[in-house]
Structures are given as structure tokens and as C-alpha cells.
Design a protein around this motif. Structure first.
Motif, PDB file in Angstrom:
ATOM      1  N   PHE A 122       0.816  -1.205   0.000  1.00  0.00           N
ATOM      2  CA  PHE A 122       0.000   0.000   0.000  1.00  0.00           C
ATOM      3  C   PHE A 122       0.855   1.263   0.000  1.00  0.00           C
ATOM      4  CE2 PHE A 122      -3.097  -3.038   1.779  1.00  0.00           C
ATOM      5  CZ  PHE A 122      -4.134  -2.818   0.897  1.00  0.00           C
ATOM      6  N   SER A 123       0.454   2.217  -0.807  1.00  0.00           N
ATOM      7  CA  SER A 123       1.098   3.524  -0.892  1.00  0.00           C
ATOM      8  C   SER A 123       0.650   4.419   0.266  1.00  0.00           C
ATOM      9  CB  SER A 123       0.723   4.172  -2.230  1.00  0.00           C
ATOM     10  OG  SER A 123       0.904   5.562  -2.186  1.00  0.00           O
ATOM     11  N   THR A 124       1.461   5.414   0.561  1.00  0.00           N
ATOM     12  CA  THR A 124       1.071   6.421   1.553  1.00  0.00           C
ATOM     13  C   THR A 124      -0.238   7.105   1.143  1.00  0.00           C
ATOM     14  OG1 THR A 124       2.485   8.042   0.437  1.00  0.00           O
ATOM     15  CG2 THR A 124       3.427   6.891   2.331  1.00  0.00           C
ATOM     16  N   LYS A 125      -0.540   7.129  -0.156  1.00  0.00           N
ATOM     17  CA  LYS A 125      -1.771   7.740  -0.647  1.00  0.00           C
ATOM     18  C   LYS A 125      -3.019   6.927  -0.294  1.00  0.00           C
ATOM     19  CE  LYS A 125       0.460  10.107  -4.515  1.00  0.00           C
ATOM     20  NZ  LYS A 125       0.604  10.148  -5.981  1.00  0.00           N
ATOM     21  N   ASN A 126      -2.802   5.695   0.221  1.00  0.00           N
ATOM     22  CA  ASN A 126      -3.942   4.854   0.581  1.00  0.00           C
ATOM     23  C   ASN A 126      -4.428   5.112   2.003  1.00  0.00           C
ATOM     24  OD1 ASN A 126      -5.486   2.768  -0.888  1.00  0.00           O
ATOM     25  ND2 ASN A 126      -5.142   1.595   0.991  1.00  0.00           N
ATOM     26  N   LEU A 127      -3.729   5.947   2.721  1.00  0.00           N
ATOM     27  CA  LEU A 127      -4.088   6.247   4.108  1.00  0.00           C
ATOM     28  C   LEU A 127      -5.519   6.787   4.186  1.00  0.00           C
ATOM     29  CD1 LEU A 127      -2.690   6.238   6.927  1.00  0.00           C
ATOM     30  CD2 LEU A 127      -2.240   8.664   6.571  1.00  0.00           C
ATOM     31  N   LEU A 164       3.542   2.705   5.515  1.00  0.00           N
ATOM     32  CA  LEU A 164       3.142   2.605   4.113  1.00  0.00           C
ATOM     33  C   LEU A 164       4.326   2.916   3.202  1.00  0.00           C
ATOM     34  CD1 LEU A 164      -0.330   4.326   4.528  1.00  0.00           C
ATOM     35  CD2 LEU A 164       0.097   1.887   4.159  1.00  0.00           C
ATOM     36  N   PHE A 165       4.159   2.648   1.904  1.00  0.00           N
ATOM     37  CA  PHE A 165       5.258   2.779   0.953  1.00  0.00           C
ATOM     38  C   PHE A 165       5.123   4.009   0.052  1.00  0.00           C
ATOM     39  CE2 PHE A 165       5.401  -2.022   1.324  1.00  0.00           C
ATOM     40  CZ  PHE A 165       6.604  -2.048   2.018  1.00  0.00           C
ATOM     41  N   SER A 166       6.268   4.492  -0.390  1.00  0.00           N
ATOM     42  CA  SER A 166       6.371   5.439  -1.502  1.00  0.00           C
ATOM     43  C   SER A 166       7.354   4.807  -2.478  1.00  0.00           C
ATOM     44  CB  SER A 166       6.911   6.787  -1.011  1.00  0.00           C
ATOM     45  OG  SER A 166       8.227   6.623  -0.498  1.00  0.00           O
ATOM     46  N   THR A 167       7.405   5.328  -3.696  1.00  0.00           N
ATOM     47  CA  THR A 167       8.362   4.759  -4.654  1.00  0.00           C
ATOM     48  C   THR A 167       9.790   4.929  -4.146  1.00  0.00           C
ATOM     49  OG1 THR A 167       8.302   6.822  -5.927  1.00  0.00           O
ATOM     50  CG2 THR A 167       6.880   5.023  -6.687  1.00  0.00           C
ATOM     51  N   SER A 168      10.096   6.073  -3.546  1.00  0.00           N
ATOM     52  CA  SER A 168      11.466   6.305  -3.066  1.00  0.00           C
ATOM     53  C   SER A 168      11.808   5.374  -1.905  1.00  0.00           C
ATOM     54  CB  SER A 168      11.656   7.764  -2.647  1.00  0.00           C
ATOM     55  OG  SER A 168      10.753   8.120  -1.630  1.00  0.00           O
ATOM     56  N   ARG A 169      10.852   5.112  -1.032  1.00  0.00           N
ATOM     57  CA  ARG A 169      11.114   4.204   0.092  1.00  0.00           C
ATOM     58  C   ARG A 169      11.387   2.790  -0.412  1.00  0.00           C
ATOM     59  NH1 ARG A 169       7.106   4.562   5.028  1.00  0.00           N
ATOM     60  NH2 ARG A 169       8.381   6.404   5.370  1.00  0.00           N
ATOM     61  N   VAL A 170      10.615   2.333  -1.372  1.00  0.00           N
ATOM     62  CA  VAL A 170      10.824   0.993  -1.917  1.00  0.00           C
ATOM     63  C   VAL A 170      12.170   0.905  -2.626  1.00  0.00           C
ATOM     64  CG1 VAL A 170       9.998  -0.673  -3.635  1.00  0.00           C
ATOM     65  CG2 VAL A 170       8.388   0.401  -2.047  1.00  0.00           C
ATOM     66  N   LYS A 171      12.522   1.924  -3.378  1.00  0.00           N
ATOM     67  CA  LYS A 171      13.833   1.917  -4.047  1.00  0.00           C
ATOM     68  C   LYS A 171      14.970   1.815  -3.041  1.00  0.00           C
ATOM     69  CE  LYS A 171      12.428   4.441  -8.195  1.00  0.00           C
ATOM     70  NZ  LYS A 171      12.446   5.734  -8.910  1.00  0.00           N
ATOM     71  N   SER A 172      14.824   2.482  -1.910  1.00  0.00           N
ATOM     72  CA  SER A 172      15.878   2.437  -0.892  1.00  0.00           C
ATOM     73  C   SER A 172      15.987   1.056  -0.256  1.00  0.00           C
ATOM     74  CB  SER A 172      15.635   3.503   0.184  1.00  0.00           C
ATOM     75  OG  SER A 172      14.532   3.142   1.011  1.00  0.00           O
ATOM     76  N   LEU A 173      14.888   0.296  -0.227  1.00  0.00           N
ATOM     77  CA  LEU A 173      14.915  -1.060   0.334  1.00  0.00           C
ATOM     78  C   LEU A 173      15.529  -2.071  -0.624  1.00  0.00           C
ATOM     79  CD1 LEU A 173      11.304  -1.245   1.839  1.00  0.00           C
ATOM     80  CD2 LEU A 173      13.443  -0.887   3.091  1.00  0.00           C
ATOM     81  N   LEU A 174      15.477  -1.753  -1.906  1.00  0.00           N
ATOM     82  CA  LEU A 174      15.907  -2.697  -2.945  1.00  0.00           C
ATOM     83  C   LEU A 174      17.146  -2.198  -3.670  1.00  0.00           C
ATOM     84  CD1 LEU A 174      12.339  -3.481  -4.363  1.00  0.00           C
ATOM     85  CD2 LEU A 174      13.505  -4.522  -2.415  1.00  0.00           C
TER      86      LEU A 174
END
Length: 196
Positions: free
Chosen positions: A134-139, A152-162
């Protein structure tokens, strides 16, 4: 959290249904079977689907109630999975996997990077990672997921995890969820596909 998930999975009905996640299914349907790792697998819908396609499945979760229902689902579908009760930080395996799927795997921010770093290392070189969360926009939208922006996730947060994947696509998408009682309706999700 363990008590929360045991309680959620204690009902006879499957909290997120018995059919696989649509994005996960679309990815598996175009790949040859191999070894697959499914963290936080809950009641087993994705693990069991992978097993019916011939994948060698290793799944884990903290919830004994989830495991029990996953094994029941596998038996109903006349297949089998390996399912362990283990914390994500303690998961260990001698061999690597062809694919790992993070399906709505939301954890507190203090353990987010350590958990993903631990699990990412089990993807073999050339292996694939698939993620949907889920994106932060789903809050506040009521279609599912944590009601805590920090989880929740953002594209930048996911990129930092991977960060340790050679190729990586991460994007945000609007989807219509129909996954049991707790994933219903219009949702904003982050999706990712990476190759080690």
C-alpha cells in the motif's frame, strides 16, 4: 503483532480470500517454476497458487493460525508447501531462491530496512523480486493496509529497500482490490520488479 495476526486468521473465513494476489499471479503465470520465498504469507493463498504451478515453495509467518489455514488450503488444492513459523529477522536458509514476493509486507519503520536487507540476500544472482504494498496515498481510504503513514510505501522508500538489485522498476498504481474481507475497493499501491 503476532497476537493481532493470530486473531485475524482465527475465523473460519479466509481474511484475504483463497485466490492469489492479482499482480503476483500475473507475474508467476509468465515464468517457469523454480524456488520461491513468500515472507509474511498469512493464510497461504499465494504460496498454494505457486505450488499448483509447480514451484518449490518456502513460506513463513509469525502466525500459527495462518499456517494452519495455509496447510488446509494446500490440502484442498491437492498440493503441498513448506511453511515455517519464524520472525523475518530470524529467517535463514542455506540455499537461494529464484523469486521472492513481498505481498503487502508492511512493518514498523524501525525494522523495515533490516528485515528487507536480511531477506533480499536470499534472492539468487539473476533471480527476481516482486513487490506489492500500500502507498502512503492509501491512508484513510478503507481498502486495506496499515493506518499509519510510517508503515506505508512510496516509490522512493521501496527503491531504498531494494538498492542491491541490478535492474529495478518501481511504480505507483491505482487498483481495485477484491481480496477477502480486508482488501476491498479502490486502492493506491506501490509495485516493484527487480532482478538481482
Amino acid at each position: 503483532m503476532k497476537q493481532f495476526w493470530n486473531q485475524r486468521y482465527s475465523d473460519k473465513a479466509y481474511a484475504y480470500g483463497t485466490e492469489p494476489n492479482a499482480f503476483f499471479k500475473s507475474q508467476l503465470d509468465q515464468r517457469p517454476p523454480g524456488r520461491i520465498l513468500l515472507p509474511a504469507e498469512g493464510e497461504g493463498r499465494n504460496a498454494v497458487y505457486a505450488a499448483t504451478l509447480g514451484w518449490d515453495v518456502v513460506a513463513f509467518d509469525q502466525s500459527e493460525a495462518g499456517k494452519k489455514k495455509a496447510i488446509q488450503l494446500a490440502e484442498a488444492k491437492q498440493t503441498s508447501i513448506s511453511y515455517r513459523i519464524v520472525d523475518a529477522m530470524d529467517f535463514n536458509e542455506e540455499t537461494t531462491f529464484d523469486l521472492i514476493f513481498y505481498g503487502f509486507f508492511h512493518v514498523p519503520p524501525t525494522v523495515l530496512l533490516p528485515i528487507y536487507t536480511n531477506l533480499n540476500k536470499f534472492v539468487r544472482p539473476g533471480g527476481t523480486l516482486v513487490l506489492e504494498g500500500f502507498s502512503t496515498k492509501n491512508l484513510g481510504r478503507g481498502s486495506g493496509g496499515p493506518q499509519n503513514e510510517a508503515m506505508l510505501f512510496s516509490t522512493s522508500r521501496v527503491k531504498s529497500l531494494l538498492y542491491d538489485f541490478k535492474t529495478l522498476e518501481v511504480w505507483e498504481e491505482e487498483v481495485l482490490l477484491n481480496e477477502g474481507r480486508f482488501h476491498q475497493g479502490s486502492a493506491s499501491v506501490i509495485r516493484a520488479i527487480g532482478v538481482k
